[in-house]
Design an enzyme around this catalytic site. Structure first.
Site, mmCIF file in Angstrom:
data_model
loop_
_atom_site.group_PDB
_atom_site.id
_atom_site.type_symbol
_atom_site.label_atom_id
_atom_site.label_comp_id
_atom_site.label_asym_id
_atom_site.label_seq_id
_atom_site.Cartn_x
_atom_site.Cartn_y
_atom_site.Cartn_z
ATOM 1 C CG ASN A 104 62.513 0.522 -33.193
ATOM 2 O OD1 ASN A 104 63.536 -0.239 -33.833
ATOM 3 N ND2 ASN A 104 61.976 0.196 -32.013
ATOM 4 C CG ASP A 159 56.718 3.237 -26.982
ATOM 5 O OD1 ASP A 159 57.167 2.784 -25.991
ATOM 6 O OD2 ASP A 159 57.150 4.147 -27.755
ATOM 7 C CE LYS A 214 49.304 -7.352 -49.524
ATOM 8 N NZ LYS A 214 49.814 -7.641 -51.006
ATOM 9 N N PRO A 263 52.993 -4.145 -23.220
ATOM 10 C CG PRO A 263 53.888 -6.319 -22.985
ATOM 11 C CD PRO A 263 52.934 -5.354 -23.972
ATOM 12 C CB ILE A 300 59.784 -5.342 -21.013
ATOM 13 C CG1 ILE A 300 59.013 -5.952 -22.024
ATOM 14 C CG2 ILE A 300 60.767 -6.415 -20.599
ATOM 15 C CD1 ILE A 300 59.600 -6.589 -23.103
ATOM 16 C CG LEU A 301 63.117 -0.539 -17.832
ATOM 17 C CD1 LEU A 301 64.421 -1.360 -17.397
ATOM 18 C CD2 LEU A 301 63.946 0.816 -18.773
ATOM 19 C CG PHE A 361 69.812 1.389 -23.868
ATOM 20 C CD1 PHE A 361 71.067 1.988 -24.341
ATOM 21 C CD2 PHE A 361 70.461 0.371 -23.112
ATOM 22 C CE1 PHE A 361 72.199 1.476 -24.577
ATOM 23 C CE2 PHE A 361 71.666 -0.128 -23.058
ATOM 24 C CZ PHE A 361 72.809 0.368 -23.974
#
Length: 400
Positions: A208, A276, A286, A303, A305-306, A323
């Site tokens: 991202n 995600d 490749k 997973p 994590i938070l 966040f």
């Protein structure tokens, strides 16, 4: 933390001397008295007038100035400060310090003092990596001299590597840490930052737009407040702060393992923009493009994590902060996310393209907790970080 403190700032001769002008400004914003000393080489890069104007004080340059000796004297000048900062600390200055030379004002001040010293090295990468500089650095650190930086990056000479002087705010944070205790002294703060890269094949990945700037700022602010900081970072575009324990990872799975290994912590701030999903069966070779064929990529959930850390029965940090980067219904979505994840606080921000926040230098957040909502005005990410760290320190102080 620095109000009323006195810094003796020695500005060495290097292109990085221009950063010392900003350092003076940053220190004075924090209520610091700055007495500047400009070496002869330093005056080739910044003028005594510019340094004096920003410091609001006389600039000292000459060991043999009879007026200065009568008014202050170099021995006394070196002992009235709370800290001596050398920025930039050139290879030549570091060599003089290591050998105990006293052939100019700066070197004499450094030899004649019992005041703590902090240096911010800056030089060409080859000079920094030279065996002589490494020996000098080892001598200086063994003598108890603090070091901040250098950072890695492009240089004025066109080369790339370690040798760039630490940024002014990094030096300010190191000064704060050097000068004594802060509200998080004795605390351990865990911060995650940056994106994760989930490989498709050896050359492609899912990611991202996170730069990692906000996470790095939070880690730096926590360190400045006296905390021991574990900084788990994905492949961010901004360098990690100095003075923290940096754990570099690539994927979400690696980040989870690093977070679990860093526990226990008094507070955990999950600022990383974790992907995600990851690609099931990512290729070892490749993936080749073939006319008329579109590869089918199967995604699997990463997973959380938070949620994993917030839901721990044993070893859960007393304060878990998440966040929520949203593009619509920001507060509603963030409040729902806080409940779903089980974290204590969540900082919501609008990362729509027109805000310029994702990858930018500013942020506008809303802190959502069980007991209410705080809407913070848009500010630089460093200011947001300091406000968050102040809030964390106050919370831990009342719940200890």
């Amino acid at each position: 933390m620095l109000t009323g403190r006195h810094i003796l700032l020695i500005v060495g001769g290097g292109i990085a001397a221009y950063k010392s002008l900003d350092l003076i400004r940053r220190l004075r914003e924090r209520g610091v008295t700055v007495t500047p000393v400009l070496t002869r080489a330093g005056a080739e890069f910044v003028t005594p007038l510019s340094v004096s104007s920003l410091a609001g004080r006389k600039v000292y340059t000459d060991l043999w100035d009879l007026t200065d000796e009568a008014e202050m004297g170099h021995i006394q000048l070196s002992r009235v400060a709370d800290l001596i900062v050398v920025a930039p600390a050139t290879a030549d200055l570091m060599s003089k310090m290591a050998m105990g030379r006293a052939d100019d004002l700066a070197a004499t001040l450094l030899l004649a003092t019992d005041t703590p010293v902090l240096i911010a090295p800056a030089m060409n990468v080859r000079m920094w990596e030279h065996a002589a500089t490494r020996r000098n650095l080892a001598t200086l650190t063994a003598d108890g001299i603090g070091v901040v930086g250098p950072n890695e990056g492009g240089m004025a000479c066109g080369e790339y590597g370690p040798g760039r002087m630490a940024e002014p705010l990094e030096i300010v944070a190191a000064i704060e840490a050097r000068l004594g205790s802060g509200p998080l002294t004795g605390r351990h703060v865990l911060v995650t930052s940056g994106p994760t890269h989930e490989p498709i094949d050896p050359v492609r990945y899912i990611a991202n737009r996170s730069s990692g700037a906000q996470g790095a700022a939070i880690a730096s602010a926590a360190r400045a407040a006296g905390a021991r900081v574990s900084f788990v970072t994905g492949p961010a575009t901004v360098p990690p702060p100095t003075g923290v324990d940096v754990i570099r990872v690539e994927t979400a799975a690696e980040m989870l393992r690093a977070v679990e290994a860093a526990l226990p912590a008094d507070a955990a701030v999950f600022a990383a923009a974790v992907a995600d999903w990851h690609v099931e069966g990512a290729g070892d070779t490749k993936m080749k493009k073939r006319p008329g064929e579109v590869p089918q990529i199967r995604l699997a959930e990463n997973p959380d994590i938070l949620r994993r850390i917030a839901g721990l029965d044993a070893g859960r940090p007393p304060l878990v902060v998440g966040f929520a980067a949203e593009t619509e219904n920001v507060e509603e979505n963030a409040a729902a996310k806080r409940l779903r994840k089980g974290c204590d606080w969540i900082l919501a921000n609008d990362v729509s393209a027109d805000t310029g926040i994702m990858g930018g230098s500013e942020n506008a957040v809303t802190l959502i907790a069980q007991d209410g909502v705080e809407r913070w005005p848009r500010a630089g990410k460093d200011a947001v970080a300091r406000r968050l760290v102040d809030r964390i320190a106050a919370h831990l102080a009342t719940t200890a």
